[in-house]
Motif scaffolding. Structure first.
Motif, mmCIF file in Angstrom:
data_model
loop_
_atom_site.group_PDB
_atom_site.id
_atom_site.type_symbol
_atom_site.label_atom_id
_atom_site.label_comp_id
_atom_site.label_asym_id
_atom_site.label_seq_id
_atom_site.Cartn_x
_atom_site.Cartn_y
_atom_site.Cartn_z
ATOM 1 N N SER B 115 0.828 -1.218 0.000
ATOM 2 C CA SER B 115 0.000 0.000 0.000
ATOM 3 C C SER B 115 0.853 1.254 0.000
ATOM 4 O O SER B 115 0.530 2.232 -0.660
ATOM 5 N N GLU B 116 1.944 1.199 0.736
ATOM 6 C CA GLU B 116 2.719 2.422 0.907
ATOM 7 C C GLU B 116 3.303 2.889 -0.432
ATOM 8 O O GLU B 116 3.439 4.092 -0.663
ATOM 9 N N ALA B 117 3.606 1.940 -1.337
ATOM 10 C CA ALA B 117 4.115 2.321 -2.655
ATOM 11 C C ALA B 117 3.070 3.134 -3.424
ATOM 12 O O ALA B 117 3.391 4.124 -4.075
ATOM 13 N N LEU B 118 1.812 2.715 -3.299
ATOM 14 C CA LEU B 118 0.748 3.411 -4.026
ATOM 15 C C LEU B 118 0.407 4.740 -3.356
ATOM 16 O O LEU B 118 0.262 5.765 -4.008
ATOM 17 N N ARG B 119 0.295 4.690 -2.027
ATOM 18 C CA ARG B 119 -0.147 5.884 -1.301
ATOM 19 C C ARG B 119 0.909 6.990 -1.322
ATOM 20 O O ARG B 119 0.600 8.157 -1.095
ATOM 21 N N ARG B 120 2.167 6.633 -1.584
ATOM 22 C CA ARG B 120 3.210 7.646 -1.710
ATOM 23 C C ARG B 120 2.979 8.490 -2.971
ATOM 24 O O ARG B 120 3.241 9.684 -2.981
ATOM 25 N N HIS B 121 2.487 7.846 -4.047
ATOM 26 C CA HIS B 121 2.441 8.546 -5.333
ATOM 27 C C HIS B 121 1.048 8.986 -5.746
ATOM 28 O O HIS B 121 0.897 9.933 -6.510
ATOM 29 N N LYS B 122 0.017 8.273 -5.303
ATOM 30 C CA LYS B 122 -1.335 8.593 -5.752
ATOM 31 C C LYS B 122 -2.202 8.940 -4.544
ATOM 32 O O LYS B 122 -2.012 8.399 -3.461
ATOM 33 N N LYS B 123 -3.153 9.825 -4.797
ATOM 34 C CA LYS B 123 -4.075 10.179 -3.713
ATOM 35 C C LYS B 123 -5.173 9.127 -3.644
ATOM 36 O O LYS B 123 -6.202 9.242 -4.314
ATOM 37 N N VAL B 124 -4.936 8.094 -2.869
ATOM 38 C CA VAL B 124 -5.940 7.052 -2.718
ATOM 39 C C VAL B 124 -6.157 6.769 -1.230
ATOM 40 O O VAL B 124 -5.274 7.037 -0.413
ATOM 41 N N SER B 125 -7.322 6.240 -0.927
ATOM 42 C CA SER B 125 -7.606 5.918 0.474
ATOM 43 C C SER B 125 -6.931 4.598 0.832
ATOM 44 O O SER B 125 -6.482 3.864 -0.047
ATOM 45 N N ARG B 126 -6.871 4.337 2.128
ATOM 46 C CA ARG B 126 -6.333 3.070 2.607
ATOM 47 C C ARG B 126 -7.036 1.881 1.954
ATOM 48 O O ARG B 126 -6.410 0.920 1.530
ATOM 49 N N GLY B 127 -8.368 1.978 1.892
ATOM 50 C CA GLY B 127 -9.173 0.893 1.339
ATOM 51 C C GLY B 127 -8.856 0.653 -0.128
ATOM 52 O O GLY B 127 -8.696 -0.487 -0.573
ATOM 53 N N GLU B 128 -8.732 1.762 -0.892
ATOM 54 C CA GLU B 128 -8.426 1.631 -2.311
ATOM 55 C C GLU B 128 -7.049 0.997 -2.522
ATOM 56 O O GLU B 128 -6.868 0.153 -3.399
ATOM 57 N N ALA B 129 -6.079 1.427 -1.695
ATOM 58 C CA ALA B 129 -4.726 0.874 -1.794
ATOM 59 C C ALA B 129 -4.752 -0.621 -1.488
ATOM 60 O O ALA B 129 -4.092 -1.420 -2.147
ATOM 61 N N ARG B 130 -5.575 -0.973 -0.492
ATOM 62 C CA ARG B 130 -5.686 -2.378 -0.108
ATOM 63 C C ARG B 130 -6.300 -3.189 -1.248
ATOM 64 O O ARG B 130 -5.816 -4.276 -1.577
ATOM 65 N N ASP B 131 -7.351 -2.642 -1.862
ATOM 66 C CA ASP B 131 -7.996 -3.341 -2.975
ATOM 67 C C ASP B 131 -7.018 -3.563 -4.123
ATOM 68 O O ASP B 131 -6.978 -4.632 -4.728
ATOM 69 N N ARG B 132 -6.241 -2.520 -4.411
ATOM 70 C CA ARG B 132 -5.254 -2.622 -5.495
ATOM 71 C C ARG B 132 -4.214 -3.701 -5.150
ATOM 72 O O ARG B 132 -3.805 -4.469 -6.016
ATOM 73 N N ALA B 133 -3.802 -3.739 -3.888
ATOM 74 C CA ALA B 133 -2.813 -4.733 -3.457
ATOM 75 C C ALA B 133 -3.371 -6.146 -3.647
ATOM 76 O O ALA B 133 -2.682 -7.026 -4.176
ATOM 77 N N VAL B 134 -4.630 -6.339 -3.255
ATOM 78 C CA VAL B 134 -5.246 -7.658 -3.410
ATOM 79 C C VAL B 134 -5.347 -8.022 -4.890
ATOM 80 O O VAL B 134 -4.996 -9.129 -5.307
ATOM 81 N N PHE B 135 -5.785 -7.044 -5.690
ATOM 82 C CA PHE B 135 -5.922 -7.259 -7.134
ATOM 83 C C PHE B 135 -4.593 -7.716 -7.747
ATOM 84 O O PHE B 135 -4.534 -8.679 -8.509
ATOM 85 N N LEU B 136 -3.513 -7.002 -7.369
ATOM 86 C CA LEU B 136 -2.212 -7.323 -7.966
ATOM 87 C C LEU B 136 -1.617 -8.618 -7.416
ATOM 88 O O LEU B 136 -0.975 -9.354 -8.145
ATOM 89 N N LEU B 137 -1.854 -8.894 -6.146
ATOM 90 C CA LEU B 137 -1.362 -10.160 -5.595
ATOM 91 C C LEU B 137 -2.022 -11.324 -6.330
ATOM 92 O O LEU B 137 -1.389 -12.329 -6.635
ATOM 93 N N GLU B 138 -3.314 -11.163 -6.650
ATOM 94 C CA GLU B 138 -3.983 -12.208 -7.424
ATOM 95 C C GLU B 138 -3.400 -12.281 -8.825
ATOM 96 O O GLU B 138 -3.177 -13.360 -9.364
ATOM 97 N N LYS B 139 -3.124 -11.112 -9.395
ATOM 98 C CA LYS B 139 -2.520 -11.055 -10.736
ATOM 99 C C LYS B 139 -1.182 -11.785 -10.789
ATOM 100 O O LYS B 139 -0.873 -12.430 -11.785
ATOM 101 N N VAL B 140 -0.381 -11.653 -9.730
ATOM 102 C CA VAL B 140 0.918 -12.324 -9.763
ATOM 103 C C VAL B 140 0.833 -13.772 -9.265
ATOM 104 O O VAL B 140 1.841 -14.402 -9.012
#
Lengths: 305, 337
Positions: B115-140
């Protein structure tokens, strides 16, 4: 985490029991306690009387068990010299010593950790060398000498700070510095070494590659890992400071446990000394336990052990 | 709009040592287009990792870098200051390292580090960062992704950690990913999976990918273009097909001779090896860096610096006098081959 905490607690209790045995055996350190208690010129009959009153004729293990149970109930014996209950005297003095110890440790950490961090970031620079000099001086200078020097300059020549007693927080400044300064070098050098190691690690490079701000990299990613050994060391150093407080409290005439220990040694007040050793030890064990818990919180890998 | 994601020209890295300046990387020029995989190949110490760190501006402090051009999507990022550079790192280009075991911070959970990688660069909420993390973990390819977020690095295997590193590199949707030997530290079976995954993700997200490796098998599988590095210089560039079918530099030929090919290499036959050792890069070398180990060396190789000769096809180049002679003298034969 709970399992880890319980395990640590179990170890702490075992150590405390061992210490209590040592503390108990102090009565027999200077020979027959009955002879010592009866005083000089006591007849054989008096000595036997004392022995019976205090129960010294019973087997050691029974005496220890009896003593331990009473200690757990808060009954640490009776001081013949002060004609008072040992526990109540100790708990009257304890807060002063704890306050002094906390102030000294706070002073040491506030000075040592930032200096250690800066020394690591600017390794081999001027700042690093200045910090090293401070460390060497701190390690080499006896705390009683520093205390006397502080008194001479700040107390007598410049009249900035009070030199004795515990009337206000100002009274605690010089004793805290004198006591805490001794701890500073070890904490600082360990912080520096830890930071140097962590800063060259792969995960710091990862943190930078993520584009994290330098302050985030430094404090969130580096210091958190570098501070783990410092926590353990601080607990150990706090133990040393409890010992050091005997000297410092005596110099600054602070009515704490350290001062009381010194007085009791001079008066050969055995029950008091015994209780002080026990209280200091238990406190030290408690601190080590808390340091273990804090480390478990800081480093998830420790929790597994 | 240019399709060039990365353009590097004349990148040079010098490292001061007690015995003189180490010319670790010398005038390296590379470029990567959107959706393209460039493999940088070479043996240990040839400067390929330093090149990637220099692009990210993550070189060790004592190393100095110069370049005439260093552009991300047409925008110069050379010496723009740590502040602006950190806005680009992890955001428009990210990096995957060789050591998955030590590249994640042991004190923080996977979820936090993602999350911290995303939240450093983009204005996103904790929840959004978490969703993105889950999405990408599934992707990999990580199963039970949501429950992994609370785990610490020491609870994951090397392969899983490298997958997490890849997911972390993808958090901000970068234009370019630099993977520095991402499979070297992994089991052979996992290596293939991770490479396959990288190639797949690169296609899906249409990113530029620089893959640094010493493993030609890896190159054959996923490279579009190849740059072969030797002793701080690029000695040959070309498409993967050109490099494998018609290697022009004696070093590239030597490298290829080291790999057994099923069906072609006879059982019991000696595999190729390049004799000698990599020359020291401290101080200047007058001629070809490979001369001391080259089976086809001549007097002229050691007298003057060897330029990078451009081949007939665009993007094809060779740093070898022989290749130049061959190209000039026998154009007809070259065409017929």
């Amino acid at each position: 985490m709970i399992q880890f905490a319980l395990k640590r607690l179990g170890i702490a209790v075992l150590v405390a029991l061992t210490v209590s045995m040592l503390s108990f055996s102090m009565i027999y350190l200077s020979g027959d306690p009955a002879v010592a208690l009866a005083g000089e010129g006591a007849s054989q009959e008096d000595i036997e009387n004392v022995r019976r009153v205090y129960g010294f004729e019973r087997p050691l293990i029974v005496q220890y068990g009896d003593w331990l149970i009473r200690a757990l109930q808060g009954n640490l014996g009776h001081s013949n010299y002060l004609k008072a209950d040992v526990a109540s005297v100790i708990f009257e003095r304890l807060p002063t010593t704890m306050l002094l110890g906390a102030c000294a440790l706070a002073f040491a950490l506030i000075l040592a950790i930032p200096l250690g961090v800066v020394a690591a970031i600017r390794a081999n620079s001027m700042i690093d060398r200045v910090a090293l000099t401070i460390a060497v001086i701190g390690q080499a200078m006896p705390s009683f000498w520093l205390a006397l020097t502080l008194i001479l300059w700040f107390g007598i020549n410049w009249r900035m700070l009070p030199i004795t007693g515990t009337a206000s927080w100002l009274n605690f400044i010089m004793p805290s510095i004198a006591l805490g300064y001794y701890v500073t070098p070890a904490v600082m050098r360990l912080t520096r070494a830890g930071m140097l190691e962590v800063l060259s690690s792969d995960y710091i490079r990862t943190a930078r590659a993520k584009g994290l701000r330098p302050m985030t990299v430094l404090f969130k990613h580096a210091l958190r890992n570098a501070i783990i050994p410092v926590v353990s060391l601080s607990a150990v150093q706090f133990g040393f400071m409890l010992g050091g407080s005997i000297v410092i409290e005596t110099i600054f005439a602070i009515n704490g446990l350290g001062f009381l220990a010194w007085e009791s040694i001079q008066r050969a007040d055995l029950p008091m000394m015994q209780a002080i050793v026990l209280v200091f030890s238990v406190f030290y064990i408690l601190l080590t336990f808390l340091a273990d818990l804090l480390n478990g919180f800081l480093d998830p890998r420790i929790r597994v052990a | 709009m240019s399709d060039k994601i990365l353009e590097v020209q004349d990148l040079t890295i010098d490292i001061p040592t007690p015995s003189g300046t180490l010319h670790a990387v010398q005038k390296v020029s590379i470029h990567v287009d959107r959706g393209e995989t460039l493999c940088i190949v070479g043996e240990s110490g040839c400067g390929k990792s330093l090149t990637s760190l220099a692009i990210m501006d993550l070189l060790p402090r004592k190393a100095t870098r110069t370049a005439t051009r260093l552009e991300i999507a047409g925008e110069s990022v050379f010496d723009i200051g740590e502040r602006r550079m950190s806005d680009i790192r992890g955001n428009r280009m990210s990096m995957i390292f060789q050591e998955p075991m030590t590249s994640l911070n042991p004190a923080y959970t996977i979820g936090d580090q993602l999350s911290e990688a995303l939240r450093r660069h983009k204005k996103v909420s904790r929840g959004e960062a978490r969703d993105r993390a889950v999405f990408l973990l599934e992707k990999v390819g990580i199963t039970a992704a949501a429950s992994r977020l609370g785990q610490y690095p020491h609870q994951l295997s090397g392969g899983l950690r490298q997958r997490v590193m890849i997911a972390m590199a993808l958090m901000c949707g970068p234009d370019l990913i630099i993977a520095d030997e991402p499979t070297t530290a992994l089991d052979v079976t996992i290596q293939a999976q991770i490479l396959h995954l990288l190639a797949e993700l690169q296609r899906e997200f249409n990113m530029g990918l620089i893959l640094i490796t010493h493993d030609l098998g890896v190159v054959a599988r996923i490279a579009d273009r190849v740059a072969v590095m030797y002793a701080g210089q690029i000695v040959e560039t070309g498409t993967a097909e050109q490099i494998f079918k018609a290697p022009a530099h004696p070093y590239t030929r030597g490298l290829l001779a080291c790999i057994p090919i099923p069906g072609q290499t006879e059982r019991g036959a000696h595999l190729g090896a390049i004799p000698g050792i990599v020359p020291s890069l401290v101080g200047r070398m007058p001629g070809c860096h490979f001369a001391s180990r080259c089976p086809e060396v001549r007097d002229s190789c050691n007298s003057a610096p060897i330029p990078q000769f451009q081949g007939a096809e665009p993007g094809r180049s060779v740093r070898c006098l022989l290749a130049d002679e061959a190209a000039v003298r026998q154009p007809a034969q070259e065409g017929a081959a």
